[in-house]
Design a protein around this motif. Structure first.
Motif, short mmCIF file in Angstrom:
data_model
loop_
_atom_site.label_atom_id
_atom_site.label_comp_id
_atom_site.label_asym_id
_atom_site.label_seq_id
_atom_site.Cartn_x
_atom_site.Cartn_y
_atom_site.Cartn_z
N THR A 328 59.68 58.71 81.25
CA THR A 328 60.44 58.09 80.22
C THR A 328 59.21 57.58 79.34
O THR A 328 59.30 57.78 77.93
N PHE A 329 58.04 56.77 79.89
CA PHE A 329 56.67 56.60 78.91
C PHE A 329 56.32 57.38 77.75
O PHE A 329 56.00 57.72 76.70
N LEU A 332 58.91 58.11 74.79
CA LEU A 332 58.61 57.05 73.64
C LEU A 332 57.41 57.79 73.37
O LEU A 332 57.08 57.46 71.82
N LYS A 333 56.51 57.93 73.54
CA LYS A 333 54.67 58.82 72.81
C LYS A 333 54.90 59.52 71.76
O LYS A 333 54.57 60.03 71.38
N LEU A 346 66.24 56.00 69.17
CA LEU A 346 66.18 56.69 70.00
C LEU A 346 66.94 56.40 70.86
O LEU A 346 67.38 55.74 71.68
N CYS A 374 67.37 46.70 71.66
CA CYS A 374 66.89 47.82 72.65
C CYS A 374 68.25 47.30 73.28
O CYS A 374 69.18 46.47 73.48
N PHE A 399 67.12 52.74 71.37
CA PHE A 399 66.52 51.94 70.20
C PHE A 399 65.48 51.90 69.70
O PHE A 399 65.76 53.08 68.94
N ARG A 401 63.09 52.31 65.92
CA ARG A 401 61.82 52.83 65.85
C ARG A 401 60.80 51.76 66.25
O ARG A 401 59.80 51.56 66.66
N VAL A 404 60.32 50.60 69.64
CA VAL A 404 59.47 51.99 70.26
C VAL A 404 57.98 51.65 69.64
O VAL A 404 57.53 51.52 70.55
N GLN A 408 55.23 50.36 72.92
CA GLN A 408 53.96 51.47 72.69
C GLN A 408 52.67 50.60 72.01
O GLN A 408 51.50 51.52 73.21
N LEU A 425 61.14 48.92 81.53
CA LEU A 425 61.03 48.53 79.99
C LEU A 425 61.33 47.16 80.35
O LEU A 425 61.10 46.33 79.13
#
Length: 499
Positions: A328-329, A332-333, A346, A374, A399, A401, A404, A408, A425
């Protein structure tokens, strides 16, 4: 606002936590014998018209701007109605503004505050959702039928037809024996009950645990294995739309179940990330392709194996049997990188999530992508002790932008690839002070895991899991608009009357 020195709990540090759904069994004997001695007497011997200042309204509001605006409109409506019937302005509280404590939405930790602030001068505390319409004069008339010096728990009852995982298989021998309130219809506690529960909380604090289905868990806590009052059914607390033919008899009704605040968000503004793995490529991915994939303009499948026939993308994170934090991370990246088109939203889903993207895009019209949004079905961990909220992953996590970007940029990371991604999260969002926004239209489980009366007034956005169901059939029954709307209309026309 609750004073800052009020004991509402403190933040917890990051913890290694995993959810094991342990089957719990509750006896229905006490229910069959009568819920408790507290309700031995029925309604008050003399009905009376109570005054608006005897009632404290608590609107279950949220911190997101859309929800704040809706809550203020609901508050203004209650105040205006009181003026129209020449009553004093009632106390109306917005839940999100009472304190900074993350656990407030679970309500039980706030009972000492309600007792201390209103337990002596008020007769009732009424809880309602942002979308619950209230006919104040009729509600006051109904409350006047009950002796407010006794302990009462009033609401529209829901019940399970079979034991379900979301209620930890409670009352496995007879699930329908236990009734819990439909929050959409509003529910009420008499002050004596609030005061006693508040005292109980002081002497026996809530334990740190998971909050999954609040309405069921609150009813269980109040019932106290038969030592406290069971839910008393109030037919005038309704979940019909305000323009329904039956609504004239109701003290509460519901707004439109699927909010639409303008044009739906465009397909191209939502990037969809589907989490899968090699062993489910042949079993689950075809279901997505047969059902909702065609409604996505931008979608990628992320796996531990690159399969060009689907196609899937290998993020370099090995598959894990429990949590999927590493994957999941990585998603996100990637969402913020140049590898995918830049979009406002997202959506992250599992490969066994069934979702209506058109309904999601309609709902997103109510939210600002410039805010850190979120969105999904909200669960909680350790809320009574300063814990955190999180979006349960199976129902879909949405989410903006901006959200996110903040996640990050915070440096928050997984403590292991197989950590529970949704809970990690949640801890990250809590540390950043970003709210988890709840929508009851997302569902972590299957349709049969929820009470029929609860789903009857919804236009659901998602369900999760393929256990013992035909997922394609479930999708077309519940998440395709033409058939769902037809079924809903038939149910309303042919369903039993609430009064």
């Amino acid at each position: 606002m609750i004073p800052r020195n009020y004991p509402v709990g403190s933040k917890v540090a990051f913890a290694l936590v995993f959810l094991f759904s342990l089957p719990l069994s509750f006896s229905t004997g006490a229910l069959q014998e009568g819920s408790s001695q507290i309700q031995a007497a029925d309604r008050g011997s003399q009905e009376r018209r109570i005054r608006s200042q005897e009632v404290v309204f608590v609107i279950l509001s949220q911190r997101n701007s859309f929800h704040v605006e809706r809550a203020h409109k609901r508050k203004a409506s209650l105040i205006q109605q009181a003026e129209n019937i020449r009553q004093s302005i009632p106390t109306v509280l917005l839940l999100h503004s009472l304190s900074d404590n993350e656990g407030d939405w679970s309500i039980l930790p706030l009972l000492p505050f309600f007792s201390a602030s209103y337990g002596r001068n008020s007769s009732w505390i009424v809880f309602l959702e942002e979308e619950t319409n209230v006919k104040l004069d009729k509600l006051l008339e109904i409350l006047g039928k009950y002796d407010a010096k006794k302990e009462w728990f009033l609401g529209k009852p829901l019940q399970d037809e079979e034991s379900t995982i979301i209620h930890h298989y409670a009352f496995a021998d007879n699930p329908s024996a236990f009734k819990y309130p439909d929050f959409g219809a509003a529910w009420a506690l008499s002050s004596p009950l609030v005061n006693r529960l508040a005292e109980k909380l002081k002497n026996d604090p809530l334990k740190s645990d998971f909050t999954i289905d609040l309405k069921h868990e609150i009813a269980l806590y109040i019932w106290e294995n038969g030592n406290g009052p069971a839910l008393t059914a109030i037919p005038e607390l309704c979940t019909d739309p305000e323009d329904h033919p039956r609504a004239w008899r109701c003290a509460t009704t519901l707004d439109t179940p699927l909010p639409l605040c303008g044009d739906p968000v465009k397909k191209e503004d939502v990037f969809v990330a589907v989490k899968t793995c090699k062993k489910f490529h042949a079993e689950r991915v075809p279901v997505v392709k047969k059902t909702w994939e065609k409604e996505a303009a931008l979608l990628e499948y992320y796996s531990d194996h690159a399969d060009p026939s689907i196609p899937t993308i290998d993020l370099g994170v090995p598959n894990t049997e429990r949590g999927h934090c590493g994957k999941t991370f990585a998603i996100l990246k990637r969402f913020l990188s140049d590898s995918v088109p830049q979009t406002d939203w997202l959506l992250i889903v599992d490969d066994d999530t069934l979702i209506s993207l058109p309904r999601l895009r309609a709902l997103l019209s109510c939210y600002r992508s410039s805010e850190a949004v979120c969105l999904g079905e909200r669960y909680g961990y350790g809320l009574s002790q300063g814990g955190y909220s999180y979006i349960t992953g199976g129902g879909g996590m949405v989410f903006s932008r901006e959200a996110v970007t903040k996640l990050q940029g915070s440096g928050c990371r997984c403590y292991s690839d197989d950590a529970p991604d949704d809970m990690v999260l949640g801890m990250c969002l809590s540390a950043l002070g970003l709210p988890v926004t709840h929508s009851p239209l997302f569902h972590q489980a299957r349709p049969e895991d929820y009470a029929k009366d609860y789903l009857a007034h919804q236009v659901p956005i998602s369900f999760h899991k393929h256990w013992n169901i035909d997922p394609v059939e479930v999708f077309h029954k519940w998440l395709v608009d033409d058939k769902r709307d037809k079924n809903s209309k038939q149910a309303q026309e042919g369903g039993r009357e609430e009064l």
